[in-house]
Motif scaffolding. Structure first.
Motif, PDB file in Angstrom:
ATOM      1  N   SER A  92       9.062  35.384  32.040  1.00  0.00           N
ATOM      2  CA  SER A  92      10.387  36.017  32.140  1.00  0.00           C
ATOM      3  C   SER A  92      11.505  35.003  31.928  1.00  0.00           C
ATOM      4  O   SER A  92      12.532  35.315  31.333  1.00  0.00           O
ATOM      5  CB  SER A  92      10.554  36.711  33.499  1.00  0.00           C
ATOM      6  OG  SER A  92       9.655  37.785  33.630  1.00  0.00           O
ATOM      7  N   SER A  93      11.305  33.766  32.403  1.00  0.00           N
ATOM      8  CA  SER A  93      12.320  32.724  32.206  1.00  0.00           C
ATOM      9  C   SER A  93      12.514  32.427  30.723  1.00  0.00           C
ATOM     10  O   SER A  93      13.643  32.324  30.234  1.00  0.00           O
ATOM     11  CB  SER A  93      11.915  31.443  32.942  1.00  0.00           C
ATOM     12  OG  SER A  93      11.900  31.640  34.330  1.00  0.00           O
ATOM     13  N   GLN A  96      14.105  35.401  28.976  1.00  0.00           N
ATOM     14  CA  GLN A  96      15.538  35.487  29.274  1.00  0.00           C
ATOM     15  C   GLN A  96      16.323  34.462  28.464  1.00  0.00           C
ATOM     16  O   GLN A  96      17.452  34.733  28.035  1.00  0.00           O
ATOM     17  CB  GLN A  96      15.801  35.281  30.766  1.00  0.00           C
ATOM     18  CG  GLN A  96      17.295  35.453  31.111  1.00  0.00           C
ATOM     19  CD  GLN A  96      17.601  35.198  32.568  1.00  0.00           C
ATOM     20  OE1 GLN A  96      16.727  34.872  33.361  1.00  0.00           O
ATOM     21  NE2 GLN A  96      18.875  35.340  32.928  1.00  0.00           N
ATOM     22  N   PRO A 100      17.466  37.546  26.055  1.00  0.00           N
ATOM     23  CA  PRO A 100      17.801  38.162  27.348  1.00  0.00           C
ATOM     24  C   PRO A 100      17.915  39.678  27.295  1.00  0.00           C
ATOM     25  O   PRO A 100      17.641  40.357  28.283  1.00  0.00           O
ATOM     26  CB  PRO A 100      19.137  37.513  27.717  1.00  0.00           C
ATOM     27  CG  PRO A 100      19.688  36.994  26.420  1.00  0.00           C
ATOM     28  CD  PRO A 100      18.502  36.615  25.599  1.00  0.00           C
ATOM     29  N   LEU A 105      18.944  41.351  30.932  1.00  0.00           N
ATOM     30  CA  LEU A 105      19.538  40.329  31.783  1.00  0.00           C
ATOM     31  C   LEU A 105      20.633  39.589  31.032  1.00  0.00           C
ATOM     32  O   LEU A 105      20.694  39.629  29.795  1.00  0.00           O
ATOM     33  CB  LEU A 105      18.475  39.327  32.232  1.00  0.00           C
ATOM     34  CG  LEU A 105      17.358  39.852  33.140  1.00  0.00           C
ATOM     35  CD1 LEU A 105      16.300  38.770  33.354  1.00  0.00           C
ATOM     36  CD2 LEU A 105      17.909  40.308  34.482  1.00  0.00           C
TER      37      LEU A 105
END
Length: 362
Positions: A92-93, A96, A100, A105
């Protein structure tokens, strides 16, 4: 057959029940898979994405420095789509930072990079093309649990990968690992969510602290109610182990869980609890006034006692029911079975019996 031979045979049988492959995949490929819905991060998991921006940034810094990044695990669904079960924070990092919008996000702005401070305050767009490509082309080892694998072993693998981690609470692990079983696991998980959101229960559960609610504490209370009602004889002192075992019995046993009967009774019990006791139904009392947040030991005692006396107390005046319960839970006898050392089968049964007898005397 010797014990050693038996052990070897059991291990050989289990090895044949799970099939895995592993290979290196670039982060650019992973982003593309996610954008094309070929790599799924379930909403239940995505809510667990709790890394700070500094932690996310440190991962991006590590990738740029070509430092090792731990492997991730996915399961292959029946349609061939991968579902991420371990590595949520890492994947997810990166997503993003690179895309994103895929996670709905805000773009990640790097911060707290200690090895290359010049990276701080940078977005993806601010990096030179060579560094953007370095991130996209960097690889991570992906372990794929193939769809031919047994549901039980998929469940066990997720649970063991996540147990003990600081990012997941026990009920979050139970909910996510239930999905590994397949249809039966998803059905039971959805059932817990449904009951946790039911009108009267959710009003009573509002007395849980916000951090506990965020960690699925309300869903754990639903499971705790069901376990107390159906399996209190299995309690051996550890609430976590007891709830794990009860949920696994439902997920993995051939015994049919009576969804409709359980739903109907649950809704009746908590409608009665709310109507008679209000939102503070399961909190402690001091000098006849509610204090603090919802107390799980009080919850199981009062909820099960109401169930055992449901028809008897339904016509009773709420003030009379509330006074009766307030008196018993402030008694020295009740405090002895809810204070230190209260996690025993005998004290669990005793506190339920105290409240049930009190309501039965109305």
């Amino acid at each position: 057959m010797s014990n050693a031979s038996t052990v070897e045979q059991q291990i050989d049988e289990r090895i044949g029940e799970v099939r895995t492959d592993s290979f290196d995949m670039s982060f650019g490929e992973i982003v593309n898979l996610h954008q094309n819905h070929e790599l799924i991060i379930q909403p239940e998991y995505q809510r667990l994405f709790r890394w700070s921006d500094n932690q996310k940034s440190s991962l991006i810094e590590s990738i740029l420095l070509e430092l090792p990044v731990p492997q991730i695990f996915v399961i292959e669904n029946q349609d061939g789509v991968f579902e991420l079960i371990d590595g949520l924070q890492r994947i997810s990092s990166v997503i993003q930072f690179l895309s994103p919008v895929s996670l709905e996000l805000e773009p990640l702005i790097l911060s707290g990079c200690s090895l290359i401070p010049a990276l701080n305050s940078s977005s993806l767009e601010a990096l030179p093309l060579s560094l953007k490509l370095r991130i996209k082309r960097s690889t991570i080892r992906m372990v794929v649990i193939r769809k031919q694998s047994q549901g039980f072993l998929r469940y066990e693998m997720f649970k063991r990968l996540n147990t003990g981690g600081s990012n997941l609470e026990p009920q979050e692990i139970r909910n996510c690992s239930a999905r590994m079983i397949g249809e039966n696991g998803v059905k039971f998980y959805s059932f817990l969510v449904e009951l946790a959101k039911s009108e009267h229960f959710s009003k009573c559960a509002s007395f849980l602290p916000d951090p506990v609610l965020e960690q699925k504490g309300d869903e754990e209370l639903v499971l705790r109610y069901l376990a107390t009602k159906n399996a209190k004889d299995d309690f051996k002192g550890s609430v976590k182990d007891w709830l794990d075992a009860y949920m696994e019995k439902i997920l993995l046993s051939n015994d049919k869980f009576q969804y409709e009967d359980e739903r109907t009774e649950f809704l009746q019990v908590f409608q009665c609890a709310y109507e008679k006791l209000g939102e503070a139904a399961f909190v402690r009392y001091r000098e006849n006034k509610p204090v603090g947040s919802l107390a799980p030991a009080y919850f199981e005692a009062i909820a099960i006692a109401i169930r055992e006396n449901l028809d008897h107390i339904r016509p009773k005046n709420p003030d009379i029911v509330r006074d009766k319960i307030t008196d018993v839970i402030q008694s020295e006898e009740f405090r002895r079975v809810t204070g230190p050392g209260a996690n025993s089968k005998e004290k669990l049964k005793s506190r339920i019996e105290l409240v049930a007898n009190s309501l039965g005397s109305l």
